[in-house]
Write a protein that holds these residues in place. Structure first.
Motif, PDB file in Angstrom:
ATOM      1  N   UNK A 188       0.639  -1.331   0.140  1.00  0.00           N
ATOM      2  CA  UNK A 188      -0.061  -0.457  -0.451  1.00  0.00           C
ATOM      3  C   UNK A 188       1.225   1.042  -0.192  1.00  0.00           C
ATOM      4  N   UNK A 189       2.278   1.055  -0.096  1.00  0.00           N
ATOM      5  CA  UNK A 189       2.992   2.457   0.197  1.00  0.00           C
ATOM      6  C   UNK A 189       2.693   3.255  -1.027  1.00  0.00           C
ATOM      7  N   UNK A 190       2.750   4.532  -1.451  1.00  0.00           N
ATOM      8  CA  UNK A 190       2.858   6.010  -2.275  1.00  0.00           C
ATOM      9  C   UNK A 190       3.999   6.111  -2.876  1.00  0.00           C
ATOM     10  N   UNK A 191       3.986   6.419  -4.354  1.00  0.00           N
ATOM     11  CA  UNK A 191       5.276   7.058  -4.317  1.00  0.00           C
ATOM     12  C   UNK A 191       4.913   8.574  -3.913  1.00  0.00           C
ATOM     13  N   UNK A 192       5.888   8.920  -3.914  1.00  0.00           N
ATOM     14  CA  UNK A 192       5.723  11.013  -3.534  1.00  0.00           C
ATOM     15  C   UNK A 192       6.534  11.722  -4.945  1.00  0.00           C
ATOM     16  N   UNK A 193       5.611  12.068  -5.212  1.00  0.00           N
ATOM     17  CA  UNK A 193       5.784  12.963  -6.776  1.00  0.00           C
ATOM     18  C   UNK A 193       7.017  14.050  -6.939  1.00  0.00           C
ATOM     19  N   UNK A 194       6.899  14.910  -5.677  1.00  0.00           N
ATOM     20  CA  UNK A 194       8.476  15.391  -5.208  1.00  0.00           C
ATOM     21  C   UNK A 194       8.126  15.456  -3.694  1.00  0.00           C
ATOM     22  N   UNK A 195       9.908  16.035  -3.617  1.00  0.00           N
ATOM     23  CA  UNK A 195       9.807  15.531  -1.987  1.00  0.00           C
ATOM     24  C   UNK A 195      11.433  16.194  -2.146  1.00  0.00           C
ATOM     25  N   UNK A 196      11.785  17.428  -0.735  1.00  0.00           N
ATOM     26  CA  UNK A 196      13.024  18.071  -0.920  1.00  0.00           C
ATOM     27  C   UNK A 196      14.221  17.095  -0.628  1.00  0.00           C
ATOM     28  N   UNK A 197      15.182  17.609  -0.501  1.00  0.00           N
ATOM     29  CA  UNK A 197      16.519  17.166  -0.265  1.00  0.00           C
ATOM     30  C   UNK A 197      16.702  16.840   0.462  1.00  0.00           C
ATOM     31  N   UNK A 198      15.792  17.893   1.946  1.00  0.00           N
ATOM     32  CA  UNK A 198      16.076  17.384   3.566  1.00  0.00           C
ATOM     33  C   UNK A 198      14.825  15.813   3.887  1.00  0.00           C
ATOM     34  N   UNK A 199      13.491  15.961   3.115  1.00  0.00           N
ATOM     35  CA  UNK A 199      12.655  15.069   2.910  1.00  0.00           C
ATOM     36  C   UNK A 199      13.710  13.808   3.234  1.00  0.00           C
ATOM     37  N   UNK A 200      14.517  13.688   1.989  1.00  0.00           N
ATOM     38  CA  UNK A 200      15.330  12.392   1.294  1.00  0.00           C
ATOM     39  C   UNK A 200      15.941  12.418   2.369  1.00  0.00           C
ATOM     40  N   UNK A 201      16.593  12.478   3.159  1.00  0.00           N
ATOM     41  CA  UNK A 201      18.098  12.673   3.964  1.00  0.00           C
ATOM     42  C   UNK A 201      17.662  12.236   5.495  1.00  0.00           C
ATOM     43  N   UNK A 202      16.620  12.469   5.209  1.00  0.00           N
ATOM     44  CA  UNK A 202      15.581  12.139   7.005  1.00  0.00           C
ATOM     45  C   UNK A 202      16.072  10.807   6.390  1.00  0.00           C
ATOM     46  N   UNK A 203      15.091  10.198   5.222  1.00  0.00           N
ATOM     47  CA  UNK A 203      13.992   9.117   5.320  1.00  0.00           C
ATOM     48  C   UNK A 203      15.788   7.788   4.458  1.00  0.00           C
ATOM     49  N   UNK A 204      16.668   8.694   4.635  1.00  0.00           N
ATOM     50  CA  UNK A 204      18.225   7.562   3.990  1.00  0.00           C
ATOM     51  C   UNK A 204      18.544   7.480   5.901  1.00  0.00           C
ATOM     52  N   UNK A 205      18.626   8.485   6.358  1.00  0.00           N
ATOM     53  CA  UNK A 205      18.967   8.130   8.163  1.00  0.00           C
ATOM     54  C   UNK A 205      18.165   7.362   8.859  1.00  0.00           C
ATOM     55  N   UNK A 236       6.060   8.537 -13.903  1.00  0.00           N
ATOM     56  CA  UNK A 236       6.619   9.476 -13.725  1.00  0.00           C
ATOM     57  C   UNK A 236       7.707   9.767 -12.698  1.00  0.00           C
ATOM     58  N   UNK A 237       7.958   8.992 -11.344  1.00  0.00           N
ATOM     59  CA  UNK A 237       8.750   8.688 -10.268  1.00  0.00           C
ATOM     60  C   UNK A 237       8.956  10.052  -9.899  1.00  0.00           C
ATOM     61  N   UNK A 238       9.842  10.079  -8.972  1.00  0.00           N
ATOM     62  CA  UNK A 238       9.969  11.631  -8.003  1.00  0.00           C
ATOM     63  C   UNK A 238      10.993  12.489  -8.202  1.00  0.00           C
ATOM     64  N   UNK A 239      10.318  13.653  -8.672  1.00  0.00           N
ATOM     65  CA  UNK A 239      11.107  14.939  -8.573  1.00  0.00           C
ATOM     66  C   UNK A 239      12.190  15.162  -6.530  1.00  0.00           C
ATOM     67  N   UNK A 240      13.595  16.043  -6.443  1.00  0.00           N
ATOM     68  CA  UNK A 240      13.809  15.458  -5.472  1.00  0.00           C
ATOM     69  C   UNK A 240      14.808  17.056  -5.675  1.00  0.00           C
ATOM     70  N   UNK A 241      14.211  17.772  -4.786  1.00  0.00           N
ATOM     71  CA  UNK A 241      14.738  19.280  -5.493  1.00  0.00           C
ATOM     72  C   UNK A 241      14.865  19.867  -4.148  1.00  0.00           C
ATOM     73  N   UNK A 242      15.270  21.482  -3.917  1.00  0.00           N
ATOM     74  CA  UNK A 242      15.657  22.268  -2.668  1.00  0.00           C
ATOM     75  C   UNK A 242      13.816  22.212  -2.747  1.00  0.00           C
ATOM     76  N   UNK A 243      14.346  23.272  -1.437  1.00  0.00           N
ATOM     77  CA  UNK A 243      12.724  23.407  -0.612  1.00  0.00           C
ATOM     78  C   UNK A 243      12.478  25.290  -1.340  1.00  0.00           C
ATOM     79  N   UNK A 244      11.212  25.312  -1.166  1.00  0.00           N
ATOM     80  CA  UNK A 244      11.107  26.311  -2.425  1.00  0.00           C
ATOM     81  C   UNK A 244      10.979  26.335  -3.404  1.00  0.00           C
TER      82      UNK A 244
END
Length: 254
Positions: A188-205, A236-244
């Protein structure tokens, strides 16, 4: 249209049929008018197999010799992929990490990139070729081969994208982007269309293995957009960019 760096992991180039499929995808991107450079990992479980072979000979192999051995996997992938692209009617030129200008410190097995001077890759692009670079590896100040540790090919791709001034770094894996949980474990996991670098770093940690920690840190430092997607689909995957940053500004080649 754009300068694209694409990275393909081991599962994407696990065998010759997979390499041919990846070659078709690269050519599709090229024929849309883009300049394309590619970073490739070793095929499938090649790296683990090389480590096992080394340990069968010496349970504590010299770090320098182990790195020399480990670079072989990506060299096989890069040359086979260049051949597959040539067989399908486009021109490609493969480069080892050292030939692509990846200069590292002297730490074998977990080297850090100190500089990337991709003059030969740039020349290949100017000649209308696709540049294929062996990920995970570089060369130190005395000319020895070094490896970047686990996830090193992701880091290689981002570093090359930054050095080339690419518009986006596409990271191809065996999942369709970044999800709220591992979709191979949680249906049931959902794809995240766009996410920030910081959020991905938190997930990686927290243990997420979609992107290597150093790769995301490097991308954040240099504001390089990442596009995480599957090499087995055109979703479409996931775009990872900075906040804003508006993710719609990132080239989506499809």
């Amino acid at each position: 249209m754009a300068l694209i760096v694409q990275k393909y992991g081991g599962s994407s180039v696990a065998d010759t049929d997979s390499i041919k499929r990846v070659a078709r995808r690269i050519i599709e991107t090229k024929r849309k008018g883009n300049d394309v450079a590619v970073v490739v990992s070793a095929m499938g479980d090649t790296t683990d197999e090389l480590i096992d072979q080394a340990n069968e000979i010496d349970t504590q192999p010299p770090a320098r010799e182990l790195d020399m051995l480990m670079t072989a996997g990506e060299r096989i992938s890069m040359s086979l992929l260049a051949m597959a692209i040539h067989a399908q009617g486009e021109r490609a030129h493969s480069f080892t990490g050292s030939q692509a200008g990846f200069v590292t410190d002297a730490r074998y097995g977990a080297a850090h990139i100190r500089a990337v001077k991709p003059d030969r890759v740039i020349n290949a692009l100017h000649q209308g070729e696709i540049g294929i670079v062996a990920g995970f590896q570089g060369v130190n100040s005395i000319g020895d081969a070094t490896t970047l540790g686990r996830g090193g090919s992701d880091t290689s791709a981002v570093a090359l994208a930054v050095a080339l001034g690419a518009d986006v770094c596409e990271i191809y894996t065996d999942v369709d982007g970044v999800f709220t949980a591992d979709p191979r474990i949680v249906p049931t996991a959902q794809r995240i269309p766009a996410i920030s670098y910081d959020a991905v770093l938190e997930m990686a940690a927290s243990g997420s293995k979609v992107l290597a920690l150093r790769c995301v840190e490097y991308a954040r430092r240099f504001k390089m957009p990442l596009h995480v997607r599957s090499s087995f689909s055109h979703l479409p995957g996931t775009i990872v960019v900075g906040d804003g940053v508006d993710p719609r500004t990132v080239p989506n080649i499809g």
